[in-house]
Design a protein around this motif. Structure first.
Motif, PDB file in Angstrom:
ATOM      1  N   SER A 104       0.823  -1.198   0.000  1.00 52.75           N
ATOM      2  CA  SER A 104       0.000   0.000   0.000  1.00 52.75           C
ATOM      3  C   SER A 104       0.861   1.252   0.000  1.00 52.75           C
ATOM      4  O   SER A 104       1.858   1.332   0.720  1.00 52.75           O
ATOM      5  N   VAL A 105       0.482   2.232  -0.830  1.00 51.08           N
ATOM      6  CA  VAL A 105       1.136   3.543  -0.883  1.00 51.08           C
ATOM      7  C   VAL A 105       0.044   4.600  -0.964  1.00 51.08           C
ATOM      8  O   VAL A 105      -0.908   4.451  -1.734  1.00 51.08           O
ATOM      9  N   THR A 106       0.173   5.668  -0.172  1.00 54.94           N
ATOM     10  CA  THR A 106      -0.750   6.795  -0.245  1.00 54.94           C
ATOM     11  C   THR A 106      -0.001   8.014  -0.759  1.00 54.94           C
ATOM     12  O   THR A 106       1.069   8.344  -0.249  1.00 54.94           O
ATOM     13  N   LEU A 152       0.200 -10.301  -6.046  1.00 50.62           N
ATOM     14  CA  LEU A 152       0.130  -9.211  -5.082  1.00 50.62           C
ATOM     15  C   LEU A 152      -1.109  -8.351  -5.337  1.00 50.62           C
ATOM     16  O   LEU A 152      -1.543  -8.193  -6.474  1.00 50.62           O
ATOM     17  N   LEU A 153      -1.608  -7.777  -4.269  1.00 49.18           N
ATOM     18  CA  LEU A 153      -2.582  -6.701  -4.375  1.00 49.18           C
ATOM     19  C   LEU A 153      -1.850  -5.413  -4.002  1.00 49.18           C
ATOM     20  O   LEU A 153      -1.306  -5.303  -2.896  1.00 49.18           O
ATOM     21  N   VAL A 154      -1.814  -4.463  -4.921  1.00 47.48           N
ATOM     22  CA  VAL A 154      -1.119  -3.195  -4.696  1.00 47.48           C
ATOM     23  C   VAL A 154      -2.157  -2.082  -4.637  1.00 47.48           C
ATOM     24  O   VAL A 154      -2.882  -1.846  -5.607  1.00 47.48           O
ATOM     25  N   LEU A 155      -2.223  -1.409  -3.494  1.00 49.74           N
ATOM     26  CA  LEU A 155      -3.178  -0.324  -3.288  1.00 49.74           C
ATOM     27  C   LEU A 155      -2.458   1.012  -3.408  1.00 49.74           C
ATOM     28  O   LEU A 155      -1.521   1.285  -2.652  1.00 49.74           O
ATOM     29  N   LEU A 156      -2.890   1.835  -4.351  1.00 50.54           N
ATOM     30  CA  LEU A 156      -2.325   3.172  -4.542  1.00 50.54           C
ATOM     31  C   LEU A 156      -3.446   4.168  -4.276  1.00 50.54           C
ATOM     32  O   LEU A 156      -4.333   4.351  -5.104  1.00 50.54           O
ATOM     33  N   ASP A 157      -3.408   4.802  -3.110  1.00 47.27           N
ATOM     34  CA  ASP A 157      -4.522   5.645  -2.677  1.00 47.27           C
ATOM     35  C   ASP A 157      -4.192   7.122  -2.842  1.00 47.27           C
ATOM     36  O   ASP A 157      -3.035   7.526  -2.795  1.00 47.27           O
ATOM     37  N   ASP A 158      -5.246   7.927  -3.016  1.00 48.56           N
ATOM     38  CA  ASP A 158      -5.111   9.380  -3.162  1.00 48.56           C
ATOM     39  C   ASP A 158      -4.194   9.737  -4.329  1.00 48.56           C
ATOM     40  O   ASP A 158      -3.365  10.645  -4.247  1.00 48.56           O
ATOM     41  N   THR A 160      -2.940  11.328  -7.684  1.00 48.60           N
ATOM     42  CA  THR A 160      -3.217  12.615  -8.328  1.00 48.60           C
ATOM     43  C   THR A 160      -2.778  12.660  -9.784  1.00 48.60           C
ATOM     44  O   THR A 160      -3.085  13.616 -10.486  1.00 48.60           O
ATOM     45  N   ASP A 161      -2.069  11.615 -10.253  1.00 44.80           N
ATOM     46  CA  ASP A 161      -1.551  11.656 -11.622  1.00 44.80           C
ATOM     47  C   ASP A 161      -1.437  10.236 -12.154  1.00 44.80           C
ATOM     48  O   ASP A 161      -1.050   9.312 -11.423  1.00 44.80           O
ATOM     49  N   ASP A 162      -1.765  10.044 -13.425  1.00 41.40           N
ATOM     50  CA  ASP A 162      -1.708   8.708 -14.034  1.00 41.40           C
ATOM     51  C   ASP A 162      -0.335   8.063 -13.882  1.00 41.40           C
ATOM     52  O   ASP A 162      -0.211   6.852 -13.664  1.00 41.40           O
ATOM     53  N   GLU A 163       0.720   8.893 -14.028  1.00 40.30           N
ATOM     54  CA  GLU A 163       2.075   8.341 -14.025  1.00 40.30           C
ATOM     55  C   GLU A 163       2.445   7.720 -12.682  1.00 40.30           C
ATOM     56  O   GLU A 163       3.325   6.862 -12.609  1.00 40.30           O
ATOM     57  N   GLN A 164       1.803   8.176 -11.608  1.00 44.20           N
ATOM     58  CA  GLN A 164       2.067   7.559 -10.308  1.00 44.20           C
ATOM     59  C   GLN A 164       1.706   6.081 -10.326  1.00 44.20           C
ATOM     60  O   GLN A 164       2.307   5.278  -9.613  1.00 44.20           O
ATOM     61  N   VAL A 165       0.720   5.735 -11.131  1.00 48.68           N
ATOM     62  CA  VAL A 165       0.282   4.340 -11.230  1.00 48.68           C
ATOM     63  C   VAL A 165       1.144   3.570 -12.226  1.00 48.68           C
ATOM     64  O   VAL A 165       1.683   2.502 -11.898  1.00 48.68           O
ATOM     65  N   THR A 166       1.284   4.095 -13.436  1.00 46.97           N
ATOM     66  CA  THR A 166       2.003   3.362 -14.473  1.00 46.97           C
ATOM     67  C   THR A 166       3.453   3.098 -14.076  1.00 46.97           C
ATOM     68  O   THR A 166       4.024   2.073 -14.452  1.00 46.97           O
ATOM     69  N   ALA A 167       4.043   4.004 -13.296  1.00 46.43           N
ATOM     70  CA  ALA A 167       5.435   3.824 -12.901  1.00 46.43           C
ATOM     71  C   ALA A 167       5.608   2.724 -11.872  1.00 46.43           C
ATOM     72  O   ALA A 167       6.716   2.193 -11.714  1.00 46.43           O
ATOM     73  N   LEU A 168       4.532   2.354 -11.175  1.00 44.47           N
ATOM     74  CA  LEU A 168       4.663   1.420 -10.055  1.00 44.47           C
ATOM     75  C   LEU A 168       3.892   0.124 -10.283  1.00 44.47           C
ATOM     76  O   LEU A 168       3.514  -0.559  -9.331  1.00 44.47           O
ATOM     77  N   SER A 175      -1.051 -10.244 -10.468  1.00 40.99           N
ATOM     78  CA  SER A 175      -1.286  -9.193  -9.478  1.00 40.99           C
ATOM     79  C   SER A 175      -2.404  -8.258  -9.912  1.00 40.99           C
ATOM     80  O   SER A 175      -2.803  -8.226 -11.074  1.00 40.99           O
ATOM     81  N   MET A 176      -2.886  -7.483  -8.946  1.00 42.49           N
ATOM     82  CA  MET A 176      -3.903  -6.476  -9.213  1.00 42.49           C
ATOM     83  C   MET A 176      -3.476  -5.167  -8.565  1.00 42.49           C
ATOM     84  O   MET A 176      -2.945  -5.163  -7.451  1.00 42.49           O
ATOM     85  N   VAL A 177      -3.719  -4.064  -9.271  1.00 46.85           N
ATOM     86  CA  VAL A 177      -3.427  -2.727  -8.756  1.00 46.85           C
ATOM     87  C   VAL A 177      -4.738  -1.960  -8.657  1.00 46.85           C
ATOM     88  O   VAL A 177      -5.456  -1.808  -9.649  1.00 46.85           O
ATOM     89  N   LEU A 178      -5.066  -1.481  -7.452  1.00 54.83           N
ATOM     90  CA  LEU A 178      -6.218  -0.612  -7.252  1.00 54.83           C
ATOM     91  C   LEU A 178      -5.702   0.800  -7.035  1.00 54.83           C
ATOM     92  O   LEU A 178      -4.977   1.061  -6.072  1.00 54.83           O
TER      93      LEU A 178
END
Length: 679
Positions: A104-106, A152-158, A160-168, A175-178
């Motif tokens: 998890s990352v916020t 893995l389940l990867v939680l990316l909360d709050d 603010t930018d698409d690249e925060q997700v695609t980079a991680l 796996s699944m990324v929420l």
């Protein structure tokens, strides 16, 4: 600002603790062993309703045949709609689908740096902090290597930018990324992500949630009033939770009466939600109320028990108990073990309550205590990282309170971990006109800046500090801040700006305390070296060395001897250079200035390289790298690795790659030149 004073206590399990009167305690902890299977989602909500459809979609996508890449789901919705609750509920109910754990990352409005987020994911996968690569690119590469073939389940909360997700994204089709945020993620949709909008609760579901929260048959006794209440709150789970807490707390309060009270504002949803917060607040005892208002007024991004105790001038036990009450009524949320934060809407409400109930002097007192707590911690960490460096502020007030077994690496790690809070404290102090504190915070951060070189933040902090230093009217303070800012400009190769700062600094201390004069000569000589003017550098370093010798300063004499040796080596005066480096090494070995050893050994290795003594150079430089990394000093490690790469041989490419990784993390323009074989 009054000097920090107090006493020192140590707590074995808690880590290294420094305490001071009216400040509380600052804890320097070494991370313990990570669990084999990460479970970082946090606890699921105590009551959860009406997201069955979304949960079913998530389970179906998680259990379906795997594509060639991880499943990405973009959860979007307005503030307070329950995105975080959905993420935590799914994590709690889908452990069977993700046997390798939950990461998890916020992110949030402070826009957590991508490198920090990648480091957090690596820590979750069991990578020791000292083994985390320096650059974002290297961190992501290691993260993808470790996540390959995991589920893995990867939680990316709050987000603010698409690249925060695609980079991680993990390198695992299992796996699944929420990713949750307040906006649509067009870039993610284009790459195949599923859009999962999350709206407000329906009235029926909101009533169910309200009933679970308040219990006692309250909703059943007044179903119409409950429906009206949920509708007035626009189905926002955050507001419904607060309203449910009010009803649970006041068993004799009719639902219809609560609704009538909430409708006293201007009729907007925001006003109604704030009215719900007002009611939750009104039901608190005086001490939790007081703590709530301090949270709105204090500086900082996230907060723990220690700083709350300091700001409220109470004990950690009292702060913990009052905070637990705020968590119970839904006004504060947990953000990890002993870490808390306010929802943005709640923070605005807390600020509003403080403005209504507390005078300006009281609010400024809370802010001052928060600033002092972070200043105290920064000074203690700075002293641990580099005990005898020149400082304008007298460090003795902290030196006596510093736990003796706090390592340099632990001090640097604390500064790194609290960096966002320390910058917020600097900005708060500047707004309040506490300019001496701004300068002291900047000076304390130099331990972090010179060893890990987050250059963008360094310049931002330096500009703020120079502006405050001018307003202090203290020449030595202004000169010191200008020198430290000049060093950041030098690292960015903005040499004219660095020179401008140093010219001003030398003028400020001309005829003043000789140690500060010597310091300006030191920084000026370093700038000359970077510009390739070795003769001028030798002259400046020689003058600084003479002053330090006259003053009997061991650290300063050793540092300037090394710098003289560095300049002599570049001028081809090898024997003289080696003698000066040896003198510097002998002066600091075994003493408090031993933090200079990696730098001294790097200079020695560079001279040995010029002399053609490759084996001696390699041994010396390898020792420098090991010592630097052991202290968390990535800047000196990078310098040594660059010289090792220049030596050639089988390991040259690896040394160069490691140096580039460190330099890229710092944002240094040197990285590009090292790639093509320059320095």
């Amino acid at each position: 600002m009054d000097e920090v004073a107090g006493h020192n206590t140590m707590s074995g399990a808690a880590g290294n603790v420094v305490q001071a009167a009216h400040i509380g305690s600052v804890t320097f902890t070494d991370p313990g062993p990570r669990p084999v299977v990460p479970a970082e989602a946090g606890p699921p909500p105590s009551a959860f309703v009406n997201r069955e459809q979304q949960l079913a979609v998530l389970r179906e996508r998680a259990a379906s045949a795997r594509p060639a890449h991880p499943e990405v789901i973009a959860v979007r919705g307005m503030q307070g709609v329950g995105k975080t609750a959905l993420l935590r509920q799914f994590a709690a109910t889908s452990r069977d689908l993700f046997p390798d754990g939950v990461l998890s990352v916020t992110f949030g409005p402070q826009e957590r740096a991508p490198g920090e987020a990648a480091a957090s994911l690596l820590l979750g996968l069991g990578v020791a902090e000292r083994h985390i690569p320096s650059t974002f690119a290297r961190r992501v590469a290691l993260y993808r290597s470790l996540s390959a073939d995991l589920r893995l389940l990867v939680l990316l909360d709050d987000v603010t930018d698409d690249e925060q997700v695609t980079a991680l994204l993990p390198n695992s089709p299992g796996s699944m990324v929420l990713a949750a945020g307040n906006r649509a993620f067009e870039g993610l949709y284009a790459d195949g992500a599923l859009d999962l909008p999350l709206g407000a609760l329906s009235v029926d579901s909101g009533v169910r949630l309200l009933g679970e929260l308040c219990g006692g048959g309250r909703v059943e006794r007044d179903p119409a009033g409950a429906r009206d209440l949920v509708a007035a709150l626009d189905g926002l789970p955050l507001a419904i939770r607060v309203a449910g807490g009010l009803l649970a707390r006041h068993r004799d309060l009719p639902v219809a009466r609560l609704l009538a009270d909430l409708r006293g504002g201007d009729g907007t949803v925001r006003a109604t939600v704030f009215a719900a917060f007002d009611h939750a607040y009104a039901g608190l005892a005086d001490q939790p109320k007081l703590l709530y208002r301090t949270l709105g007024a204090m500086a900082g991004v996230r907060f723990g028990i220690e700083v709350l105790a300091a700001v409220s001038a109470g004990t950690t036990g009292a702060a913990r108990a009052n905070l637990a009450e705020l968590v119970r009524v839904g006004l504060v949320e947990e953000d990890g073990f002993d870490s808390f934060r306010l929802h943005r809407m709640v923070r605005e409400h807390a600020l509003h309550r403080s403005a209504e109930e507390d005078d300006l002097d009281t609010r400024r007192t809370w802010r001052r205590r928060a600033v002092r707590w972070w200043l105290f911690g920064a000074m203690a960490a700075d002293l641990a990282a580099d005990p005898d460096r020149l400082r304008v502020a007298d460090p003795e007030s902290v030196r006596g309170e510093r736990a003796p077994d706090v390592s340099a690496a632990a001090g640097l790690d604390w500064l790194d971990r609290e960096h966002a809070n320390l910058l917020a404290a600097m900005e708060a102090a500047a707004e309040e006109g506490w300019h001496a504190e701004v300068c002291r915070l900047f000076e304390a951060l130099f331990a972090l800046y010179k060893t890990r070189k987050p250059l963008s933040a360094w310049v931002r902090a330096g500009r703020l500090a120079v502006d405050s230093a001018v307003l202090t009217g203290v020449a030595e303070t202004e000169a010191r801040c200008r020198c430290l800012l000049a060093k950041a400009y030098q690292e960015l190769e903005r040499y004219d700006e660095a020179d401008e700062q140093l010219i001003a600094a030398r003028g400020l201390v001309a005829g003043g305390p000789p140690r500060f004069t010597a310091s300006t000569y030191d920084f000026t000589g370093n700038l000359c070296l970077r510009r390739g003017d070795d003769e001028a550098a030798l002259d400046w370093f020689g003058q600084a060395l003479a002053i330090n010798r006259d003053l009997g300063l061991v650290r300063g004499t050793a540092l300037q001897s090394m710098l003289v040796g560095r300049a002599l080596g570049r001028l081809g005066r090898i024997d003289e250079a080696l003698d000066m480096c040896a003198a510097a090494r002998d002066a600091v070995t075994g003493g408090p200035a031993a933090v200079l050893l990696p730098k001294i050994l790097t200079s020695t290795g560079a001279v040995l390289e010029r002399a053609g003594r490759v084996e001696d150079a390699e041994h010396t430089l390898s020792t420098a790298v090991d010592l630097a990394l052991g202290d968390g000093n990535t800047a000196d490690a990078a310098d040594a690795l660059i010289v090792l790469a220049r030596l050639g041989g089988a390991g040259a490419a690896e040394y160069r790659d490691r140096a580039v990784s460190l330099l890229e993390r710092m944002g240094s323009p040197r990285a590009a030149r090292v790639i093509v074989g320059g320095a």
